[in-house]
Motif scaffolding. Sequence first.
Motif, PDB file in Angstrom:
ATOM      1  N   ARG A 118     101.777  33.719  60.727  1.00 28.47           N
ATOM      2  CA  ARG A 118     101.601  35.059  61.302  1.00 28.47           C
ATOM      3  C   ARG A 118     100.265  35.663  60.871  1.00 28.47           C
ATOM      4  O   ARG A 118      99.742  35.357  59.815  1.00 28.47           O
ATOM      5  CB  ARG A 118     102.720  35.975  60.813  1.00 28.47           C
ATOM      6  N   THR A 122     101.593  41.629  59.321  1.00 25.90           N
ATOM      7  CA  THR A 122     102.899  41.348  59.904  1.00 25.90           C
ATOM      8  C   THR A 122     103.970  41.833  58.938  1.00 25.90           C
ATOM      9  O   THR A 122     103.886  41.575  57.741  1.00 25.90           O
ATOM     10  CB  THR A 122     103.069  39.836  60.163  1.00 25.90           C
ATOM     11  N   GLU A 177     102.147  49.150  67.790  1.00 19.56           N
ATOM     12  CA  GLU A 177     101.622  48.784  69.115  1.00 19.56           C
ATOM     13  C   GLU A 177     101.092  47.347  69.170  1.00 19.56           C
ATOM     14  O   GLU A 177     100.743  46.849  70.236  1.00 19.56           O
ATOM     15  CB  GLU A 177     100.470  49.715  69.531  1.00 19.56           C
ATOM     16  N   LEU A 178     101.004  46.698  67.997  1.00 20.69           N
ATOM     17  CA  LEU A 178     100.457  45.344  67.987  1.00 20.69           C
ATOM     18  C   LEU A 178     101.421  44.387  68.694  1.00 20.69           C
ATOM     19  O   LEU A 178     102.601  44.716  68.877  1.00 20.69           O
ATOM     20  CB  LEU A 178     100.238  44.870  66.546  1.00 20.69           C
ATOM     21  N   ASP A 179     100.926  43.188  69.052  1.00 17.69           N
ATOM     22  CA  ASP A 179     101.814  42.286  69.788  1.00 17.69           C
ATOM     23  C   ASP A 179     102.928  41.758  68.884  1.00 17.69           C
ATOM     24  O   ASP A 179     102.899  41.923  67.667  1.00 17.69           O
ATOM     25  CB  ASP A 179     101.010  41.165  70.454  1.00 17.69           C
ATOM     26  N   ALA A 180     103.880  41.123  69.531  1.00 17.64           N
ATOM     27  CA  ALA A 180     105.147  40.778  68.863  1.00 17.64           C
ATOM     28  C   ALA A 180     104.979  39.901  67.621  1.00 17.64           C
ATOM     29  O   ALA A 180     105.840  39.919  66.733  1.00 17.64           O
ATOM     30  CB  ALA A 180     106.068  40.103  69.866  1.00 17.64           C
ATOM     31  N   ARG A 181     103.863  39.166  67.528  1.00 20.18           N
ATOM     32  CA  ARG A 181     103.692  38.283  66.362  1.00 20.18           C
ATOM     33  C   ARG A 181     103.645  39.084  65.062  1.00 20.18           C
ATOM     34  O   ARG A 181     103.911  38.576  63.993  1.00 20.18           O
ATOM     35  CB  ARG A 181     102.387  37.484  66.492  1.00 20.18           C
ATOM     36  N   HIS A 182     103.277  40.367  65.177  1.00 21.27           N
ATOM     37  CA  HIS A 182     103.130  41.206  63.979  1.00 21.27           C
ATOM     38  C   HIS A 182     104.440  41.842  63.509  1.00 21.27           C
ATOM     39  O   HIS A 182     104.469  42.500  62.487  1.00 21.27           O
ATOM     40  CB  HIS A 182     102.111  42.319  64.237  1.00 21.27           C
ATOM     41  N   ARG A 183     105.487  41.649  64.297  1.00 25.60           N
ATOM     42  CA  ARG A 183     106.747  42.326  63.956  1.00 25.60           C
ATOM     43  C   ARG A 183     107.804  41.290  63.576  1.00 25.60           C
ATOM     44  O   ARG A 183     108.164  40.430  64.362  1.00 25.60           O
ATOM     45  CB  ARG A 183     107.228  43.162  65.131  1.00 25.60           C
TER      46      ARG A 183
END
Length: 289
Positions: A118, A122, A177-183
Amino acid sequence: MSKPNAWVTLATNDGYAIGALVLAHSLRKVATAHKIHIIYTDGVTPNMLHQLQSTFDDSTLVDVLDSKDEANLALIQRPDLGVTFTKLHCWLLTQYAKCVFLDADTLVIRNADELFERPEITAAPDMGWPDYFNSGVFVFEPSEETYHKLVQFGLQYGSFDGGDQGLLNLFFSNWRELDARHRLPLIYNLCASVVYTYMAALKRHGDQVKIVHFLGAQKPWLKGGPTPLPAFWALWFAIYDEKVRGTVPSDIEGPTSDERRQAWEQGRPDYQGRDAFENIMKAIEKSLS
Ligand code: UDP
Ligand code: GLC
Ligand code: MN
């Protein structure tokens, strides 16, 4: 040769150092391929430091950074957490390519090495306010530049909770707001003190949980009894009993065996001795299925 990756944790005193020791043994138990590094301050006593150094791959002595922000710390009812600004030192570990920071009150119960794929930053949502991330588990890329920016930012804007989480969420303010890889899914930061409010989800996903977080003022190494998910406390104690008890200078005041027995009602596995961890894991899986 490319730089290695590392799990990083922090202890500023002997209590959290015990948490860190159990955490390090939990990482070995799940056979992580990555280094395990601790940052500590001079609040850790020499005997305990010796145990840390023989358990972790490497260690770094750092100065205490303290927000001294009593007003905001009062809002989270944790006057003790100003020193969590010390966590920021982890960005200076530039001998590593990528790191995952883990609070000393976390426990890795299944291999989670895929976290190193990641990007920075993240993390999983905070259970109290899910628009913010919880800073007990996060992926970061060490960089002196980021460290200095963080410290500057802290001096200028402070932290809305008086601890590192408030600062990091202000600094990485677009995390949501970051893309899903960060969550991260909650299986990477399951708060043992909170999740009982949603037992149905735990029943559905519990057998995938990888990292448990004993968030809140009650900690397994402190007197006070287990949180609403005693099975996870039992896992912590299984590792403590097997690997740590006896190696630490003066024994910690944890729950007695009787208290633990009472706490552990479901499944009644053999929760002591060599196979305790595996037995409790099996019982958790059984009780969830
Ligand atoms: N910590 C520490 N000394 C302290 C308080 C905190 O070393 O006096 C470190 C430790 O790694 C700990 C992390 O900072 O896990 C965050 O604190 P804590 O886990 O108590 O916060 P919570 O997750 O309960 O909000
Ligand atoms: C949180 C996090 C912890 C952090 C604290 C103070 O609850 O779990 O890691 O140190 O807030 O910001
Ligand atoms: Mn924590």
